[in-house]
Design an enzyme around this catalytic site. Structure first.
Site, PDB file in Angstrom:
ATOM      1  N   ARG A  57     -43.326 -15.189 -12.516  1.00 31.39           N
ATOM      2  CA  ARG A  57     -44.705 -15.667 -12.608  1.00 31.39           C
ATOM      3  C   ARG A  57     -44.817 -16.580 -13.821  1.00 31.39           C
ATOM      4  NH1 ARG A  57     -45.165 -14.371 -17.331  1.00 31.39           N
ATOM      5  NH2 ARG A  57     -47.330 -14.990 -17.212  1.00 31.39           N
TER       6      ARG A  57
ATOM      7  N   ARG B 287     -48.561 -19.158  -4.020  1.00 32.13           N
ATOM      8  CA  ARG B 287     -49.620 -19.095  -5.032  1.00 32.13           C
ATOM      9  C   ARG B 287     -50.270 -20.480  -5.117  1.00 32.13           C
ATOM     10  NH1 ARG B 287     -48.553 -15.957 -10.455  1.00 32.13           N
ATOM     11  NH2 ARG B 287     -50.761 -15.488 -10.131  1.00 32.13           N
TER      12      ARG B 287
ATOM     13  N   GLN C 189     -50.262  -8.815 -18.412  1.00 31.85           N
ATOM     14  CA  GLN C 189     -49.185  -9.717 -18.842  1.00 31.85           C
ATOM     15  C   GLN C 189     -49.115  -9.821 -20.366  1.00 31.85           C
ATOM     16  OE1 GLN C 189     -51.307 -10.323 -16.360  1.00 31.85           O
ATOM     17  NE2 GLN C 189     -50.463 -11.649 -14.774  1.00 31.85           N
TER      18      GLN C 189
ATOM     19  N   ASP D 250     -52.379 -23.238 -16.054  1.00 28.34           N
ATOM     20  CA  ASP D 250     -51.811 -23.305 -14.703  1.00 28.34           C
ATOM     21  C   ASP D 250     -52.053 -24.661 -14.052  1.00 28.34           C
ATOM     22  OD1 ASP D 250     -52.006 -20.267 -15.153  1.00 28.34           O
ATOM     23  OD2 ASP D 250     -50.727 -20.554 -13.399  1.00 28.34           O
TER      24      ASP D 250
ATOM     25  N   ASN E  75     -56.527 -21.336 -16.159  1.00 30.22           N
ATOM     26  CA  ASN E  75     -55.548 -20.407 -16.736  1.00 30.22           C
ATOM     27  C   ASN E  75     -55.997 -18.980 -16.383  1.00 30.22           C
ATOM     28  OD1 ASN E  75     -53.121 -20.017 -18.340  1.00 30.22           O
ATOM     29  ND2 ASN E  75     -54.436 -19.082 -19.867  1.00 30.22           N
ATOM     30  N   LYS E  76     -55.214 -18.016 -16.791  1.00 28.36           N
ATOM     31  CA  LYS E  76     -55.465 -16.605 -16.454  1.00 28.36           C
ATOM     32  C   LYS E  76     -56.934 -16.226 -16.678  1.00 28.36           C
ATOM     33  CE  LYS E  76     -53.228 -14.253 -15.018  1.00 28.36           C
ATOM     34  NZ  LYS E  76     -53.231 -14.086 -13.539  1.00 28.36           N
TER      35      LYS E  76
END
Ligand code: MRU
Length: 363
Positions: free
Chosen positions: A68, A102, A207, A248, A258-259
């Site tokens: 990931r 993804r 994460q 991302d 992003n996350k």
């Protein structure tokens, strides 16, 4: 239990710029035409490597987050396509399988499209499998080199003895090696300048606490894990000098996917006059999109929220929503650190500038 000695020696020759930073590679091409990757779902409890010659195993690994992080899934996708070619599978179908895993990270499509273009450009005499293998290895090596350059450009921004906060994992585990946001922290630490790193645990899949803390501990960089909702109060107490994350996908106007949780951090950083930096290679830029409103956001299984491992942490029938990413509007982003230099607002001009003539091609 594995050590990283093989993986380390794999890219001794690829440390093109800054050769002294410590790192490791979470994925590796093996000479017998296989791929080996570290199963990140098992960290920090177990370091298990998976070996495969099947691109479907790679696709499933990306879907399940065994591999990931935006740059790493691009590299894994490229290796997957090379495996498909070696197995005699249809390349277009394999690329579609890998691409569907993804949707948010720009790097996956970028890497697959680059590999497909390399095949299109082949003279007939050349072997597709060799070409795809070479392209995948090149994408991997270039990513590591880019991360060292990101580290070099980004470290001076952090100042002296900074206390830094980061979210999710944008380290060696999320890339070909060294990391983007953690690459900047590693480079600053190498210069003896990092005082402390606060690591958001990063719900729901942790994460931050499972992966970032694991990486920083291996490097001997002092870190403390906090729950995501504590970040604001740490900033307000004056304990944080800078926030740095990976990305991302970054659109032409500098909006950053992003996350999930990154947007809240950026707003809190702005409110507390703390710089909010994003570190990413140019392969994460998607200048074909005008703004973050156009970025597809991956929705993951609600079970990732309602249970931790096999233990339920919510009533069985309760509804849960699990967007994996959010979008931070560009006005909260102090600077975007790329391998080609640091972009600052207005991003529509500066992001094109850091790409030069090498604007990442899409499709
Ligand atoms: O769902 P993940 O773990 O793949 O999300 C990863 C992130 O959000 C990272 O911050 C991003 O990919 C940058 S990695 C250098």
């Amino acid at each position: 239990m594995e050590d990283f000695s093989t993986a380390r020696s794999f890219f001794m020759s690829t440390e093109a710029t800054d050769t002294t930073g410590k790192t490791f590679a979470p994925i590796e091409w093996l000479p017998q035409g296989k791929v080996r990757f570290l199963d990140q779902t098992l960290l920090p409890n177990e370091e298990r490597w998976v070996e495969t010659d099947d691109h479907q195993v790679i696709a499933e690994a990306i879907r399940r987050l065994q591999v990931r992080g935006a740059p790493l899934i691009g590299i894994a996708g490229a290796y997957g396509l090379a495996l498909a070619a070696r197995a005699g599978d249809d390349i277009a179908t394999a690329a579609a399988d890998l691409r569907s895993t993804r949707p948010t990270a720009a790097n996956l499509s970028w890497a697959l499209d680059r590999c497909l273009r390399a095949v299109d450009a082949l003279a007939e005499a050349h072997s597709v499998r060799e070409r795809l293998t070479a392209e995948a290895i090149a994408i991997h090596e270039e990513d590591i080199a880019a991360n060292y350059r990101i580290g070099k450009h980004g470290a001076p921004l952090l100042g002296n003895a900074p206390v830094v906060l980061t979210h999710c994992n944008a380290g060696a585990l999320a890339t070909g090696g060294y990391g983007t946001a953690l690459g900047v922290i590693r480079s600053a630490d190498k210069a003896g300048r990092v005082k402390h790193v606060y690591v958001d645990e990063t719900r729901p899949l942790l994460q931050g606490s499972r992966l970032t803390a694991w990486e920083l501990e291996r490097d001997g960089i002092v870190c403390t894990v906090i729950v995501d909702s504590a970040a604001g109060s740490y900033m307000r107490r004056g304990g944080i000098d800078a926030v740095i994350t990976g990305a991302d996908r970054i659109t032409a106007n500098g909006d950053v996917a992003n996350k999930i949780g990154t947007y809240s951090l950026a707003v809190l950083a702005g409110e507390n006059n703390i710089p909010f930096y994003v570190a990413a290679p140019t392969s994460t830029l998607d200048l074909s999109l005008a703004s973050g409103d156009d970025i597809p956001i991956e929705q993951r299984s609600p079970e990732e929220i309602t249970s931790v491992g096999s233990r339920a942490v919510a009533p069985a029938a309760v509804e849960a929503e699990n967007p994996a990413f959010d979008v931070t509007p560009n006005d909260y982003v102090t600077a975007i650190i790329t391998e080609n230099g640091v972009a600052r607002p207005p991003y529509t001009a500066s992001l094109r500038e850091v790409c030069g003539s090498e604007v990442p091609v899409r499709g």
